[in-house]
Motif scaffolding. Structure first.
Motif, PDB file in Angstrom:
ATOM      1  N   PRO A  65       0.813  -1.227   0.000  1.00 37.59           N
ATOM      2  CA  PRO A  65       0.000   0.000   0.000  1.00 37.59           C
ATOM      3  C   PRO A  65       0.839   1.267   0.000  1.00 37.59           C
ATOM      4  N   MET A  66       1.997   1.240   0.653  1.00 36.90           N
ATOM      5  CA  MET A  66       2.872   2.400   0.640  1.00 36.90           C
ATOM      6  C   MET A  66       3.478   2.624  -0.745  1.00 36.90           C
ATOM      7  N   MET A  67       3.777   1.543  -1.452  1.00 37.04           N
ATOM      8  CA  MET A  67       4.402   1.651  -2.774  1.00 37.04           C
ATOM      9  C   MET A  67       3.416   2.159  -3.821  1.00 37.04           C
ATOM     10  N   VAL A  68       2.177   1.681  -3.774  1.00 32.97           N
ATOM     11  CA  VAL A  68       1.188   2.071  -4.791  1.00 32.97           C
ATOM     12  C   VAL A  68       0.300   3.216  -4.317  1.00 32.97           C
ATOM     13  N   ASP A  69       0.386   3.558  -3.033  1.00 34.44           N
ATOM     14  CA  ASP A  69      -0.342   4.680  -2.455  1.00 34.44           C
ATOM     15  C   ASP A  69      -1.860   4.548  -2.627  1.00 34.44           C
ATOM     16  N   ILE A  70      -2.375   3.336  -2.448  1.00 37.81           N
ATOM     17  CA  ILE A  70      -3.817   3.128  -2.465  1.00 37.81           C
ATOM     18  C   ILE A  70      -4.179   2.136  -1.370  1.00 37.81           C
ATOM     19  N   PHE A  71      -5.419   2.219  -0.920  1.00 38.42           N
ATOM     20  CA  PHE A  71      -5.892   1.280   0.093  1.00 38.42           C
ATOM     21  C   PHE A  71      -6.346  -0.006  -0.595  1.00 38.42           C
ATOM     22  N   ILE A  72      -5.893  -1.127  -0.067  1.00 40.12           N
ATOM     23  CA  ILE A  72      -6.288  -2.434  -0.591  1.00 40.12           C
ATOM     24  C   ILE A  72      -6.970  -3.203   0.530  1.00 40.12           C
ATOM     25  N   ASP A  73      -8.100  -3.810   0.228  1.00 40.38           N
ATOM     26  CA  ASP A  73      -8.869  -4.544   1.239  1.00 40.38           C
ATOM     27  C   ASP A  73      -7.992  -5.601   1.914  1.00 40.38           C
ATOM     28  N   PRO A  74      -8.040  -5.683   3.254  1.00 39.03           N
ATOM     29  CA  PRO A  74      -7.194  -6.642   3.977  1.00 39.03           C
ATOM     30  C   PRO A  74      -7.395  -8.095   3.542  1.00 39.03           C
ATOM     31  N   ILE A  75      -8.630  -8.461   3.210  1.00 40.68           N
ATOM     32  CA  ILE A  75      -8.882  -9.830   2.764  1.00 40.68           C
ATOM     33  C   ILE A  75      -8.154 -10.093   1.447  1.00 40.68           C
ATOM     34  N   VAL A  76      -8.204  -9.116   0.552  1.00 36.07           N
ATOM     35  CA  VAL A  76      -7.514  -9.253  -0.735  1.00 36.07           C
ATOM     36  C   VAL A  76      -6.011  -9.398  -0.511  1.00 36.07           C
ATOM     37  N   MET A  77      -5.461  -8.608   0.392  1.00 35.54           N
ATOM     38  CA  MET A  77      -4.032  -8.691   0.679  1.00 35.54           C
ATOM     39  C   MET A  77      -3.681 -10.042   1.290  1.00 35.54           C
ATOM     40  N   GLY A  78      -4.565 -10.543   2.149  1.00 33.04           N
ATOM     41  CA  GLY A  78      -4.325 -11.851   2.746  1.00 33.04           C
ATOM     42  C   GLY A  78      -4.321 -12.959   1.700  1.00 33.04           C
ATOM     43  N   VAL A  79      -5.291 -12.913   0.794  1.00 33.02           N
ATOM     44  CA  VAL A  79      -5.346 -13.906  -0.282  1.00 33.02           C
ATOM     45  C   VAL A  79      -4.110 -13.803  -1.164  1.00 33.02           C
TER      46      VAL A  79
END
Length: 223
Positions: free
Chosen positions: A81-95
């Protein structure tokens, strides 16, 4: 030991545990689908005769196999998220984190399965005039999948268990909910025992199925 077990407090927390269990199953299923599909394609890249294709794929596999899964999850949750500067849903990041980790391990399982495909079958597919993608889909993939199935299923169990690591980044999975309940009720022994039994109940049927598949494969080889 004078400790008195009391599981009654968990009765009022059944909905919270079910919610956490739902998230855990979603993570495990999505990560396994991702690992099964991408793992085969990564296997083909690793086995490519082109160095420029093979080396990056091998580096990907070795990175995910040689670094802790917990570190990978933390890196995905905080660094991307710091690199792309956007919020990503935690579930999506976990998957994403669990799925890419599983992809690397499944690629090695597929590679062993592909190497077990008899050369005569490949020669026959060439003689029949099948195109490379047809040989891959209709000849290599079915046999590699059959040979690699016990390992793929074992990796899937490992992915289910590793999904508990997302609790450290506050994803409300079964482990996170259990940790919250244990803290609130000051009953870690009962809470974590129930959580362990739930993971055990989820993993045991698959583990038994792995044994059945492995025995059938051994029987088929002996014939």
């Amino acid at each position: 030991m004078n400790y008195h077990f009391d599981f009654s407090f968990l009765a009022g927390s059944a909905s919270a545990l079910l919610g956490g269990l739902k998230v855990t199953i979603e993570l495990a299923v999505a990560a396994n689908i991702m690992g099964l599909v991408l793992g085969f394609f990564l296997c083909l890249l690793v086995m490519s005769r082109w160095t420029i294709v093979r080396w990056p794929a091998q580096l990907f596999v070795e990175f995910f196999r040689c670094t802790p899964a917990l570190l990978q999850i933390v890196w995905f949750f905080y660094c991307i998220p710091m690199m792309v500067d956007i919020f990503i849903d935690p579930i999506v990041m976990g998957v994403l984190a669990l799925g890419l980790n599983l992809t690397a391990f499944n690629a090695e399982a597929y590679r062993a399965g592909v190497q077990a495909v008899p050369k005569e079958h490949l020669d026959a597919s060439v003689a029949l005039g099948l195109r490379p993608w047809q040989r891959t889909v209709y000849v290599v993939l079915p046999q590699a999948l059959r040979s690699a199935m016990p390992v793929l299923m074992t990796n899937g169990i490992g992915s289910l268990q590793q999904s508990a690591l997302v609790a450290i980044v506050a994803v409300a999975d079964l482990m996170y909910v259990g940790k919250s309940l244990a803290t609130e009720a000051y009953r870690p022994l009962e809470t974590y025992s129930v959580i362990a039994l739930i993971y055990f109940a989820l993993s045991l049927p698959v583990a038994k199925l792995v044994n059945v598949v492995a025995r059938r494969q051994d029987t088929a080889v002996q014939r």
